[in-house]
Write a protein that holds these residues in place. Structure first.
Motif, PDB file in Angstrom:
ATOM      1  N   VAL A 115       0.863  -1.187   0.000  1.00  9.48           N
ATOM      2  CA  VAL A 115       0.000   0.000   0.000  1.00  9.48           C
ATOM      3  C   VAL A 115       0.896   1.233   0.000  1.00  9.48           C
ATOM      4  O   VAL A 115       2.102   1.146   0.261  1.00  9.48           O
ATOM      5  CB  VAL A 115      -0.924   0.037   1.239  1.00  9.48           C
ATOM      6  N   THR A 116       0.298   2.385  -0.297  1.00 11.07           N
ATOM      7  CA  THR A 116       1.066   3.626  -0.215  1.00 11.07           C
ATOM      8  C   THR A 116       0.211   4.736   0.370  1.00 11.07           C
ATOM      9  O   THR A 116      -1.023   4.607   0.506  1.00 11.07           O
ATOM     10  CB  THR A 116       1.622   4.040  -1.592  1.00 11.07           C
ATOM     11  N   ILE A 117       0.884   5.826   0.737  1.00 13.04           N
ATOM     12  CA  ILE A 117       0.235   7.023   1.282  1.00 13.04           C
ATOM     13  C   ILE A 117       0.834   8.220   0.566  1.00 13.04           C
ATOM     14  O   ILE A 117       2.051   8.325   0.421  1.00 13.04           O
ATOM     15  CB  ILE A 117       0.489   7.172   2.798  1.00 13.04           C
ATOM     16  N   PHE A 118      -0.020   9.145   0.133  1.00 12.53           N
ATOM     17  CA  PHE A 118       0.441  10.390  -0.473  1.00 12.53           C
ATOM     18  C   PHE A 118       0.257  11.529   0.526  1.00 12.53           C
ATOM     19  O   PHE A 118      -0.804  11.679   1.135  1.00 12.53           O
ATOM     20  CB  PHE A 118      -0.351  10.700  -1.742  1.00 12.53           C
ATOM     21  N   HIS A 136      -6.110   2.900  -4.251  1.00 20.84           N
ATOM     22  CA  HIS A 136      -6.189   2.289  -2.924  1.00 20.84           C
ATOM     23  C   HIS A 136      -5.426   3.093  -1.876  1.00 20.84           C
ATOM     24  O   HIS A 136      -5.497   2.782  -0.684  1.00 20.84           O
ATOM     25  CB  HIS A 136      -5.622   0.876  -2.965  1.00 20.84           C
ATOM     26  N   ALA A 137      -4.666   4.109  -2.289  1.00 19.78           N
ATOM     27  CA  ALA A 137      -3.793   4.845  -1.372  1.00 19.78           C
ATOM     28  C   ALA A 137      -4.602   5.757  -0.452  1.00 19.78           C
ATOM     29  O   ALA A 137      -5.680   6.245  -0.806  1.00 19.78           O
ATOM     30  CB  ALA A 137      -2.798   5.677  -2.170  1.00 19.78           C
ATOM     31  N   LYS A 138      -4.052   6.025   0.721  1.00 18.74           N
ATOM     32  CA  LYS A 138      -4.596   7.079   1.572  1.00 18.74           C
ATOM     33  C   LYS A 138      -3.941   8.386   1.140  1.00 18.74           C
ATOM     34  O   LYS A 138      -2.715   8.448   0.952  1.00 18.74           O
ATOM     35  CB  LYS A 138      -4.319   6.810   3.054  1.00 18.74           C
ATOM     36  N   ASN A 139      -4.754   9.427   1.000  1.00 20.87           N
ATOM     37  CA  ASN A 139      -4.275  10.654   0.374  1.00 20.87           C
ATOM     38  C   ASN A 139      -4.463  11.855   1.293  1.00 20.87           C
ATOM     39  O   ASN A 139      -5.577  12.159   1.703  1.00 20.87           O
ATOM     40  CB  ASN A 139      -5.032  10.886  -0.941  1.00 20.87           C
ATOM     41  N   PHE A 140      -3.369  12.547   1.585  1.00 25.70           N
ATOM     42  CA  PHE A 140      -3.414  13.760   2.406  1.00 25.70           C
ATOM     43  C   PHE A 140      -3.148  15.015   1.569  1.00 25.70           C
ATOM     44  O   PHE A 140      -2.979  16.102   2.129  1.00 25.70           O
ATOM     45  CB  PHE A 140      -2.395  13.662   3.540  1.00 25.70           C
ATOM     46  N   LEU A 141      -3.123  14.871   0.260  1.00 29.26           N
ATOM     47  CA  LEU A 141      -2.958  16.024  -0.623  1.00 29.26           C
ATOM     48  C   LEU A 141      -4.297  16.711  -0.848  1.00 29.26           C
ATOM     49  O   LEU A 141      -5.375  16.139  -0.593  1.00 29.26           O
ATOM     50  CB  LEU A 141      -2.382  15.570  -1.965  1.00 29.26           C
ATOM     51  N   ASP A 142      -4.262  17.934  -1.374  1.00 27.30           N
ATOM     52  CA  ASP A 142      -5.495  18.663  -1.698  1.00 27.30           C
ATOM     53  C   ASP A 142      -6.094  18.209  -3.027  1.00 27.30           C
ATOM     54  O   ASP A 142      -7.223  18.563  -3.348  1.00 27.30           O
ATOM     55  CB  ASP A 142      -5.216  20.166  -1.762  1.00 27.30           C
ATOM     56  N   VAL A 143      -5.311  17.467  -3.800  1.00 23.79           N
ATOM     57  CA  VAL A 143      -5.761  16.989  -5.105  1.00 23.79           C
ATOM     58  C   VAL A 143      -5.583  15.471  -5.159  1.00 23.79           C
ATOM     59  O   VAL A 143      -4.908  14.872  -4.314  1.00 23.79           O
ATOM     60  CB  VAL A 143      -4.974  17.647  -6.262  1.00 23.79           C
ATOM     61  N   GLU A 144      -6.190  14.859  -6.154  1.00 27.44           N
ATOM     62  CA  GLU A 144      -6.013  13.432  -6.346  1.00 27.44           C
ATOM     63  C   GLU A 144      -4.564  13.146  -6.779  1.00 27.44           C
ATOM     64  O   GLU A 144      -4.016  13.846  -7.620  1.00 27.44           O
ATOM     65  CB  GLU A 144      -6.970  12.913  -7.412  1.00 27.44           C
ATOM     66  N   PRO A 145      -3.951  12.130  -6.201  1.00 28.45           N
ATOM     67  CA  PRO A 145      -2.576  11.796  -6.586  1.00 28.45           C
ATOM     68  C   PRO A 145      -2.534  10.998  -7.883  1.00 28.45           C
ATOM     69  O   PRO A 145      -3.550  10.486  -8.365  1.00 28.45           O
ATOM     70  CB  PRO A 145      -2.094  10.946  -5.414  1.00 28.45           C
TER      71      PRO A 145
END
Length: 340
Positions: free
Chosen positions: A97-100, A200-209
């Protein structure tokens, strides 16, 4: 003892992360070649659907719903393989898995969870596999990333986990060689693949990664996995971009860092507003049975990846390319031009 690996059609293969992306492509390819399969993922429903599909094609398959971050779950996978098939020949640690997000924005709890899956899942699987394969012989194949060899902004926890996977895999290989165990240990390092990893990533950015181009088809990674299951290899890059990433990070680290800091952050951000932060597969099984997203074009072939299966040819090409570059630079110096 030099590992002697069976043909895929004579193998029993344990495959984690089997319900989507590279794992799903690998499962289908291995089944088509006649392998017996032990399929592992968190989603029992997805595993059931995949097993039904493969059994209709004549494959022998069992499924084991498991969280690879839990050692007791992985021990259950090994035991199930032994009880059903008498053991296994190849164990593929593919779950990931990954996280942005910037490192300061990602909670430590989430970073630890990522490590549970990526790093500890690989450790749990490798140790369970090694305990069996020491006596029987076979292959352990760990799926890393081009990020195993260099930094990756906005995915710092992921990059750290990939470095950890590389360090563990290389050390495990050395220890098994010291024991003269008949076990091949391979680290597969793909470039960006057109799989559901980002969705599937968890995203903490303001935009889609997004993953920066070029993206490669996951079938190339599946082919590398199955090749390594038959042919002992230390490591394998999937995609010429992965090899270039690794070489640049090693040979020109300062230039590489400047390039990454200037371009790679922007390249991982789309122009679409971010969706709900809870829509991810960090803590639970994601939407399974999806090999690709279909949202972006991916390279279907790669000359470097094909050549890398033949070390002597790959070495000859690298030496030839280096000699040609040296000749070009020498010619430019001779004309009084800039040397680069």
């Amino acid at each position: 003892m030099k590992p002697s690996l069976k043909k895929i059609g004579s193998q029993t293969i344990v495959l984690t992360g089997a319900s989507s992306g590279v794992g799903l492509v690998t499962a289908r390819k291995a089944a088509a070649l006649g392998a017996k399969l032990v399929l592992v993922a968190r989603s029992e429903e997805s595993l059931h659907k995949l097993a039904e599909e493969l059994r209709e094609g004549g494959a022998e398959v069992i499924t084991v719903p498991a969280d690879v971050g839990k050692q007791e779950d992985v021990a259950r996978v090994a035991q199930a393989a032994i009880e059903r098939f008498g053991g296994f020949d190849t164990w593929v640690n593919n779950a990931g898995v990954t996280i942005f997000g910037r490192h300061s924005d990602v909670p430590l709890e989430d970073q630890r969870r990522l490590f549970d899956t990526n790093y500890w899942g690989t450790v749990h699987g490798s140790l369970a596999a090694a305990a069996h394969l020491r006596e029987h012989g076979g292959a352990i194949i760990n799926i890393g990333s081009e990020a195993s060899d260099g930094p990756l902004p906005l995915q710092s926890a992921y990059a750290a986990s990939q470095h950890a996977i590389k360090g563990f895999t290389d050390s495990l290989r050395l220890e098994l060689e010291q024991e003269k165990a008949p076990v091949s240990v391979t680290l597969v390092k793909p470039a960006g693949l057109e799989t559901p990893l980002v969705t599937h990533a968890k995203n903490f950015l303001d935009v889609e990664p997004r993953l920066p181009p070029p993206l490669y088809d996951p079938a190339l990674a599946a082919d590398a996995i199955l090749f390594a299951a038959e042919h002992p290899r230390r490591d394998m890059f999937v995609g010429g971009a992965a090899k270039a990433f690794s070489a640049a990070a090693y040979h020109a680290p300062h230039t590489f860092d400047r390039f990454m800091s200037r371009f790679m952050g922007r390249a991982q951000q789309s122009r679409h507003p971010a969706g709900p932060i809870d829509d991810n597969a960090l803590y639970g099984g994601g939407s399974g049975m999806q090999e690709r997203t279909g949202n972006r074009a991916a390279l279907q072939s790669c000359p470097y990846t094909s050549t890398a299966r033949h070390p002597l040819l790959a070495t000859a090409l690298v030496v030839g390319a280096s000699a040609a570059m040296a000749a070009v630079l020498q010619s430019r110096r001779g004309r009084g031009g800039p040397a680069g």
